[in-house]
Design an enzyme around this catalytic site. Sequence first.
Site, PDB file in Angstrom:
ATOM      1  N   HIS A 180      31.334  27.636  18.365  1.00  0.00           N
ATOM      2  CA  HIS A 180      30.818  27.718  19.736  1.00  0.00           C
ATOM      3  C   HIS A 180      29.284  27.641  19.758  1.00  0.00           C
ATOM      4  O   HIS A 180      28.610  28.010  18.803  1.00  0.00           O
ATOM      5  CB  HIS A 180      31.348  28.943  20.496  1.00  0.00           C
ATOM      6  CG  HIS A 180      30.786  30.274  20.119  1.00  0.00           C
ATOM      7  ND1 HIS A 180      31.387  31.457  20.486  1.00  0.00           N
ATOM      8  CD2 HIS A 180      29.692  30.633  19.420  1.00  0.00           C
ATOM      9  CE1 HIS A 180      30.678  32.465  20.035  1.00  0.00           C
ATOM     10  NE2 HIS A 180      29.649  31.997  19.381  1.00  0.00           N
ATOM     11  N   ASP A 239      23.371  32.911  27.241  1.00  0.00           N
ATOM     12  CA  ASP A 239      24.703  33.460  27.509  1.00  0.00           C
ATOM     13  C   ASP A 239      24.663  34.986  27.544  1.00  0.00           C
ATOM     14  O   ASP A 239      23.639  35.598  27.242  1.00  0.00           O
ATOM     15  CB  ASP A 239      25.705  32.962  26.448  1.00  0.00           C
ATOM     16  CG  ASP A 239      25.293  33.272  25.011  1.00  0.00           C
ATOM     17  OD1 ASP A 239      24.239  33.914  24.810  1.00  0.00           O
ATOM     18  OD2 ASP A 239      26.021  32.877  24.092  1.00  0.00           O
ATOM     19  N   GLU A 280      33.432  27.914  24.176  1.00  0.00           N
ATOM     20  CA  GLU A 280      34.447  28.155  23.158  1.00  0.00           C
ATOM     21  C   GLU A 280      35.219  26.879  22.841  1.00  0.00           C
ATOM     22  O   GLU A 280      35.177  25.907  23.616  1.00  0.00           O
ATOM     23  CB  GLU A 280      35.413  29.233  23.669  1.00  0.00           C
ATOM     24  CG  GLU A 280      34.757  30.585  23.917  1.00  0.00           C
ATOM     25  CD  GLU A 280      34.457  31.360  22.633  1.00  0.00           C
ATOM     26  OE1 GLU A 280      33.927  30.770  21.668  1.00  0.00           O
ATOM     27  OE2 GLU A 280      34.754  32.564  22.606  1.00  0.00           O
ATOM     28  N   ASN A 319      33.363  29.935  15.130  1.00  0.00           N
ATOM     29  CA  ASN A 319      34.383  28.986  15.593  1.00  0.00           C
ATOM     30  C   ASN A 319      33.740  27.709  16.140  1.00  0.00           C
ATOM     31  O   ASN A 319      34.391  26.912  16.802  1.00  0.00           O
ATOM     32  CB  ASN A 319      35.261  29.636  16.681  1.00  0.00           C
ATOM     33  CG  ASN A 319      34.440  30.094  17.877  1.00  0.00           C
ATOM     34  OD1 ASN A 319      33.230  29.887  17.903  1.00  0.00           O
ATOM     35  ND2 ASN A 319      35.087  30.693  18.857  1.00  0.00           N
TER      36      ASN A 319
END
Length: 241
Positions: free
Chosen positions: A138, A67, A143, A136
């Site tokens: 991810h 990413d 997400e 979170n």
Amino acid sequence: MKIITLKNEALQSEKIAQDTAAFIRKNPGALLCLAAGDTPLEAYRQLIRLQAAGEVDLGSVYYVGLDEWEGIGRETSGSCMQVMFDGFYDPAGIPADRIVAWNGLNDDPEAEKKRIEDWIGLRGGIDFTLLGIGMNGHVGFNEPGTGLPEGCLRVKLDETTRRVSVKYFGRALPIEYGLSIGAGELKKAKKVFLIASGRHKAEIVMKTARMPASAEVPSSLMTDHPDITLYLDEAAAEQLG
Ligand code: GLP
């Protein structure tokens, strides 16, 4: 999902490095997708030590970037590209033609996604991926709510991710989007390592490993993969019971 908990981060990193090296030895020519972020860096240093000791040839496989922050390039300290090249690819001596990484500065995200997808296609898919679990849940920039998309995606980053980004850049940068390989594409890999360390990850680790899989916790969507291992240190495993 197999869970391996080591006493501390140093021992966890050593085990991740050994198991990654074992995969590379058995699968020359494989395509690896390795996460940036803070969590795997010590494992990457250990892998380089294993190579120096003659135990693995890190240049015998291929790599694809997981990413990148849109609008951020290698010259920005904390970008995924900077972290991976300075922390792993360069010190490991990986030939440039074995790596395709996201260029966050490409102002055509569709072309950038296609470039990464084409490389994955050329290599016949991702064989192995090592993913850090974000605060979170991810994995890459998949997400909460993103689901299991195949191929690559451009994602609006959620508030937690933007808040956490300060630890990489040392300041708040005006980043709104991330570019990432989709969780569904990652899940097609033959082998998946999920990793987390530290007490600040204990709650998201518990949600990943102990609660029903939910799109709100992207890491939990990976857990029914047929060959997935979650590597933890004791602090991250604290809420597993
Ligand atoms: C970051 C990165 C990912 C990383 C994950 C966990 O936002 N984009 O590549 O794997 O989130 O990061 P860390 O290991 O620093 O907690």
